[in-house]
Design a protein around this motif. Structure first.
Motif, PDB file in Angstrom:
ATOM      1  N   SER A 139       0.831  -1.210   0.000  1.00 52.93           N
ATOM      2  CA  SER A 139       0.000   0.000   0.000  1.00 52.93           C
ATOM      3  C   SER A 139       0.864   1.259   0.000  1.00 52.93           C
ATOM      4  O   SER A 139       0.508   2.263  -0.628  1.00 52.93           O
ATOM      5  CB  SER A 139      -0.946  -0.001   1.200  1.00 52.93           C
ATOM      6  N   SER A 152     -15.561   3.619  -0.277  1.00 50.07           N
ATOM      7  CA  SER A 152     -14.664   3.474  -1.424  1.00 50.07           C
ATOM      8  C   SER A 152     -15.410   3.422  -2.740  1.00 50.07           C
ATOM      9  O   SER A 152     -14.845   3.684  -3.794  1.00 50.07           O
ATOM     10  CB  SER A 152     -13.814   2.206  -1.270  1.00 50.07           C
ATOM     11  N   SER A 203      -7.512   3.161  -8.312  1.00 47.13           N
ATOM     12  CA  SER A 203      -8.188   1.960  -7.814  1.00 47.13           C
ATOM     13  C   SER A 203      -7.222   0.927  -7.250  1.00 47.13           C
ATOM     14  O   SER A 203      -7.520   0.275  -6.245  1.00 47.13           O
ATOM     15  CB  SER A 203      -9.024   1.339  -8.937  1.00 47.13           C
ATOM     16  N   ARG A 242      -6.203   2.187  -3.908  1.00 47.87           N
ATOM     17  CA  ARG A 242      -7.329   2.090  -2.971  1.00 47.87           C
ATOM     18  C   ARG A 242      -7.487   0.670  -2.453  1.00 47.87           C
ATOM     19  O   ARG A 242      -7.693   0.439  -1.260  1.00 47.87           O
ATOM     20  CB  ARG A 242      -8.625   2.550  -3.634  1.00 47.87           C
ATOM     21  N   THR A 243      -7.387  -0.299  -3.361  1.00 46.00           N
ATOM     22  CA  THR A 243      -7.512  -1.700  -2.950  1.00 46.00           C
ATOM     23  C   THR A 243      -6.413  -2.079  -1.972  1.00 46.00           C
ATOM     24  O   THR A 243      -6.666  -2.724  -0.942  1.00 46.00           O
ATOM     25  CB  THR A 243      -7.452  -2.611  -4.194  1.00 46.00           C
ATOM     26  N   GLU A 260      -6.952  -0.215   1.397  1.00 47.12           N
ATOM     27  CA  GLU A 260      -8.052  -0.780   2.184  1.00 47.12           C
ATOM     28  C   GLU A 260      -7.618  -2.081   2.857  1.00 47.12           C
ATOM     29  O   GLU A 260      -7.920  -2.322   4.030  1.00 47.12           O
ATOM     30  CB  GLU A 260      -9.270  -1.025   1.300  1.00 47.12           C
TER      31      GLU A 260
END
Length: 337
Positions: free
Chosen positions: A164, A195, A220, A223-224, A227
């Motif tokens: 991340s 999200s 994206s 973000r994945t 998260e």
């Protein structure tokens, strides 16, 4: 003036406080206060200005100038010449370092003119020494993908954090200090229903130079990865510490340091088999280069990078002769096919 750290022991020493004519010292002090208070520059940047301008003020004093309104264009040119040639045992400065010092001089004279201390600007027409401008090093899109794939191999807290971290660096173009400086509250629209409900996806609030904030969208893939880290990894890492708002944590539950983030990147680059030097700024350069290559407007990229001037961003629009030939051959109606 670019926020570039001075090279210690390679620059002419500034005249010590108290040895400058009073009017010059007062004008210099007022300008430095303007930089720190009104423009909000960091203490490191103001210190760099002080060194460059203290040296320049000393040059003026030795030339018999006691006030800025006595300075001529020849005085400024002579100063540039001294910097390039060196004097009094001090090594000559490189063209880029001399250009930085001249930028400081120009800023001081513009300020003096705006404040009514001088009627004109003797530095306005003085040219910086020419130097070859290097293109920022950027990875290809495929190499970035290999790097990010190698960042977090596994499902434990550290692989999830590392993936991340690097995804966010590339997704936002943030400086390493900005990304490791993030708090959890600086992230919006990433976890759970938010999200998908947030317009355009999630965002992060980065704090850049001069404590200027900017909100940057998160792609994206980032973000994945983010998260997954927040839901499954940050909690276990935080349990070993006393509690901190920091987004990225080390194994002791404290904020991840810049040095540790560097180590994460270097490890991923080695596992990806990348032979070229890769730094956090490489991902920032790649972010800007790939956006512009994809058709993004340079002023949008300027905002995303947090550059004060679009001129700084425009270096990413420079292209190689090979690229020029390819574009010409593909686009010009009379090009040979």
């Amino acid at each position: 003036m670019p926020d570039v750290r001075p090279a210690p022991d390679r620059q002419l020493p500034p005249a010590p406080d108290g040895q400058l004519p009073a009017a010059l010292e007062r004008a210099l002090r007022d300008y430095l206060a303007h930089l720190g208070v009104e423009r909000g520059l960091s203490t490191h940047t103001v210190a760099a200005y002080r060194r460059d301008l203290g040296r320049y003020a000393g040059h003026l004093a030795r030339a018999g100038r006691t006030r800025l309104d006595q300075v001529t264009e020849a005085d400024v040119t002579d100063h540039v010449t001294v910097l390039r040639r060196g004097s009094d045992g001090a090594a000559a400065l490189s063209p880029s370092s001399t250009a930085r010092a001249l930028a400081a001089v120009r800023g001081w004279h513009r300020f003096a003119q705006a404040e009514g201390l001088t009627a004109g600007d003797p530095a306005a027409q003085v040219s910086a020494p020419s130097s070859l401008r290097r293109l920022p090093h950027a990875l290809s899109v495929d190499d970035v993908a290999r790097l990010l794939d190698a960042a977090g191999t596994g499902d434990g807290p550290l692989p999830l954090r590392d993936r991340s971290l690097l995804e966010l660096l590339y997704s936002t173009g943030g400086r390493i200090s900005e990304v490791v400086g993030l708090d959890v509250d600086d992230v919006e629209g990433v976890v759970g229903a938010a999200s998908t409900s947030s317009p355009g996806g999630g965002t992060v609030r980065l704090t850049g130079k001069g404590d200027k904030e900017r909100v940057v969208p998160v792609g994206s893939f980032a973000r994945t990865a983010l998260e997954a880290y927040l839901v499954r990894a940050r909690g276990p890492l935080a349990a070993s510490g006393r509690g901190t708002p920091a987004l990225f944590l080390n194994t002791r539950g404290a904020r991840l340091s810049r040095q540790s983030a560097w180590a994460v990147l270097q490890g991923a680059a080695e596992r990806a088999g990348l032979t070229q030097h890769v730094s956090p700024h490489t991902l920032r350069h790649s972010f800007a280069t790939h956006l512009l290559a994809g058709g993004a407007d340079v002023r949008v990229v300027q905002e995303l990078l947090g550059h004060a001037s679009v001129t700084t961003t425009q270096i990413y629009t420079m292209v190689t002769p090979d690229t020029l030939r390819e574009v010409y051959a593909a686009a010009h109606p009379r090009a040979l096919r």
